[in-house]
Write a protein that holds these residues in place. Structure first.
Motif, PDB file in Angstrom:
ATOM      1  N   GLY A   1      -5.890   4.717  -5.966  1.00 59.30           N
ATOM      2  CA  GLY A   1      -6.477   3.704  -5.449  1.00 59.30           C
ATOM      3  C   GLY A   1      -5.679   2.238  -5.137  1.00 59.30           C
ATOM      4  O   GLY A   1      -5.577   1.818  -4.562  1.00 59.30           O
ATOM      5  N   THR A   2      -4.956   2.041  -6.499  1.00 55.76           N
ATOM      6  CA  THR A   2      -3.874   1.271  -6.539  1.00 55.76           C
ATOM      7  C   THR A   2      -3.009   1.074  -5.462  1.00 55.76           C
ATOM      8  O   THR A   2      -2.513   0.286  -4.943  1.00 55.76           O
ATOM      9  CB  THR A   2      -3.683   0.885  -8.051  1.00 55.76           C
ATOM     10  N   TYR A   3      -2.352   2.355  -5.795  1.00 63.42           N
ATOM     11  CA  TYR A   3      -1.270   2.577  -4.671  1.00 63.42           C
ATOM     12  C   TYR A   3      -1.693   2.433  -3.257  1.00 63.42           C
ATOM     13  O   TYR A   3      -0.919   2.004  -2.420  1.00 63.42           O
ATOM     14  CB  TYR A   3      -0.739   4.113  -4.863  1.00 63.42           C
ATOM     15  N   ASP A   4      -2.784   2.982  -2.763  1.00 61.19           N
ATOM     16  CA  ASP A   4      -3.443   3.084  -1.387  1.00 61.19           C
ATOM     17  C   ASP A   4      -3.707   1.528  -1.180  1.00 61.19           C
ATOM     18  O   ASP A   4      -3.274   0.981   0.063  1.00 61.19           O
ATOM     19  CB  ASP A   4      -4.563   3.803  -1.124  1.00 61.19           C
ATOM     20  N   SER A   5      -4.060   0.599  -1.759  1.00 59.33           N
ATOM     21  CA  SER A   5      -4.224  -0.947  -1.590  1.00 59.33           C
ATOM     22  C   SER A   5      -3.225  -1.562  -1.187  1.00 59.33           C
ATOM     23  O   SER A   5      -2.899  -2.274  -0.439  1.00 59.33           O
ATOM     24  CB  SER A   5      -5.092  -1.322  -2.515  1.00 59.33           C
TER      25      SER A   5
ATOM     26  N   GLY B   1      -9.615   1.169  -8.628  1.00 63.82           N
ATOM     27  CA  GLY B   1      -8.183   1.111  -8.387  1.00 63.82           C
ATOM     28  C   GLY B   1      -7.978   0.338  -7.207  1.00 63.82           C
ATOM     29  O   GLY B   1      -6.938  -0.595  -7.170  1.00 63.82           O
ATOM     30  N   PHE B   2      -8.474   0.437  -6.216  1.00 63.56           N
ATOM     31  CA  PHE B   2      -8.092   0.006  -4.819  1.00 63.56           C
ATOM     32  C   PHE B   2      -8.638  -1.374  -4.817  1.00 63.56           C
ATOM     33  O   PHE B   2      -7.650  -2.181  -4.325  1.00 63.56           O
ATOM     34  CB  PHE B   2      -9.224   0.488  -3.536  1.00 63.56           C
ATOM     35  N   GLY B   3      -9.305  -2.001  -5.392  1.00 62.50           N
ATOM     36  CA  GLY B   3     -10.038  -3.594  -5.543  1.00 62.50           C
ATOM     37  C   GLY B   3      -9.182  -4.388  -6.574  1.00 62.50           C
ATOM     38  O   GLY B   3      -9.181  -5.281  -6.407  1.00 62.50           O
TER      39      GLY B   3
ATOM     40  N   TRP C   1      -4.119  -7.348   5.104  1.00 59.60           N
ATOM     41  CA  TRP C   1      -3.471  -6.422   4.718  1.00 59.60           C
ATOM     42  C   TRP C   1      -4.198  -5.116   3.924  1.00 59.60           C
ATOM     43  O   TRP C   1      -3.877  -4.227   4.473  1.00 59.60           O
ATOM     44  CB  TRP C   1      -2.215  -6.857   3.704  1.00 59.60           C
ATOM     45  N   PHE C   2      -5.311  -5.523   3.363  1.00 55.56           N
ATOM     46  CA  PHE C   2      -5.958  -4.589   2.842  1.00 55.56           C
ATOM     47  C   PHE C   2      -7.034  -4.004   3.459  1.00 55.56           C
ATOM     48  O   PHE C   2      -7.169  -2.809   3.422  1.00 55.56           O
ATOM     49  CB  PHE C   2      -6.672  -5.251   1.671  1.00 55.56           C
ATOM     50  N   ILE C   3      -7.214  -4.840   4.903  1.00 58.86           N
ATOM     51  CA  ILE C   3      -8.007  -4.001   5.700  1.00 58.86           C
ATOM     52  C   ILE C   3      -7.216  -2.611   6.236  1.00 58.86           C
ATOM     53  O   ILE C   3      -7.871  -1.712   6.487  1.00 58.86           O
ATOM     54  CB  ILE C   3      -8.476  -4.890   7.013  1.00 58.86           C
ATOM     55  N   VAL C   4      -5.911  -2.966   6.678  1.00 58.86           N
ATOM     56  CA  VAL C   4      -5.239  -2.080   7.224  1.00 58.86           C
ATOM     57  C   VAL C   4      -4.822  -0.948   6.177  1.00 58.86           C
ATOM     58  O   VAL C   4      -4.939   0.496   6.380  1.00 58.86           O
ATOM     59  CB  VAL C   4      -3.756  -2.536   7.529  1.00 58.86           C
TER      60      VAL C   4
END
Length: 335
Positions: free
Chosen positions: A18-22, A252-254, A280-283
């Motif tokens: 999740g962190t990597y994808d964000s 992880g994403f947030g 950027w996080f929307i994309v």
């Protein structure tokens, strides 16, 4: 023991994914924008006949510009938001906090010299009056304007990114149902933010901070993915249930956005940082493929605010949408 270790490794893996994808949105944006431009060119063949027809149409209607040609690029929208939120709003706040106020403090101290008590007294009074004047005449109007501008441009950015990866939005709901879903979603988000603030007040400092951070991570993930899921036709109960079930990935994403927006003690500065980075996080959210089934135990942190939102929503809006909402609410939400 091996079962527990495997479960922990799965949770850690989902959090890292999740962190990597964000943060991947920083590079994914360039790819998305490039592909959108390529598709636009492919859908408009550069032939001699087209050029002649274009010249004739320009001569007959010189002021008419096609919607496709006039449509701003995804990068252009994000850069405009960056200039507005970072270049205007954030810089003005930083200049006031770290330049204007310190200079005035130096002037007051130099005026009263060694009379420290008098200089402190006048400094506190001056700082309070200037802060009130600055926030009421500049920060609040600009904050309201930024909310309107950001909402419109955030939606435009999300629609462009969704159009690139999945085509046209799949919205099969009536207008009244969409309005009810939007109002209820806003109410849930506000109450969840209040819940995050309350859990931070737990006497055990570390526990309170961790729980508050987890709440903000999930809330920012909801902010990000809500555009994508709404275009996919997901109703609010499904969006929240998906986050609660796959909470390691969304924590992880947030996490990056939650971390950088808590670095300052000023809520205005944190809000500017959020508005600066959120596009950027929307994309990133649109391009992400969440890791599912990483935990066997859902994290029902949204359940209390949904129960309270149901009560407030039914009392203020009425019973018009009550039957529809209850029929589509998962079992753990209706309890």
């Amino acid at each position: 023991m091996l079962f527990i270790l495997t479960g922990l490794l799965g949770i850690i893996y989902a959090i890292l994914c999740g962190t990597y994808d964000s943060v991947r949105g920083m590079t994914a944006l360039f790819h998305v924008d490039r592909e959108l431009n390529k598709r636009k060119k492919q859908s408009s063949p550069n032939t001699t006949i087209r050029r002649r027809e274009s010249d004739i149409s320009r001569e007959s209607t010189p002021t008419k510009i096609s919607k496709q040609e006039d449509e701003p690029a995804l990068m252009t929208l994000i850069l405009k938001l960056s200039v507005f939120n970072g270049g205007i709003f954030l810089m003005s706040v930083l200049l006031f906090e770290f330049l204007i106020l310190p200079l005035i403090n130096i002037m007051i101290v130099s005026t009263f010299g060694e009379d420290i008590m008098m200089s402190n007294k006048y400094w506190e009074l001056t700082k309070t009056l200037l802060t009130i004047f600055y926030q009421t005449t500049w920060v609040l109007p600009l904050l309201l304007l930024s909310k309107i501008v950001n909402c419109l441009w955030f939606q435009d950015i999300a629609d462009k990114a969704y159009k690139y990866s999945r085509g046209r939005p799949l919205i099969n709901q009536s207008i009244s149902r969409i309005v009810a879903d939007s109002i209820f979603s806003i109410l849930v988000q506000v109450l969840f933010l209040l819940q995050a603030t309350i859990v931070e007040l737990i006497p055990l400092y570390i526990v309170g901070k961790i729980l508050g951070l987890v709440h903000m991570c999930l809330l920012y993930s909801l902010y990000t993915f809500e555009y994508k899921w709404f275009n996919m036709g997901w109703e609010l109960h499904r969006r929240l249930s998906f986050i609660e079930t796959n909470w390691p990935y969304f924590i992880g994403f947030g996490l990056p956005l939650a971390f950088v927006t808590q670095m300052s003690s000023s809520w205005v500065i944190n809000g500017c940082i959020f508005a600066l980075l959120f596009p950027w996080f929307i994309v990133s959210g649109n391009e992400a493929n969440p890791v599912t089934n990483s935990s066997q135990y859902p994290l029902h942190l949204f359940s209390p605010v949904i129960a309270l939102s149901n009560a407030l929503f039914n009392k203020t809006i009425g019973t018009r949408f009550q039957k529809r909402k209850v029929n589509n609410t998962p079992t753990h939400v209706r309890r």
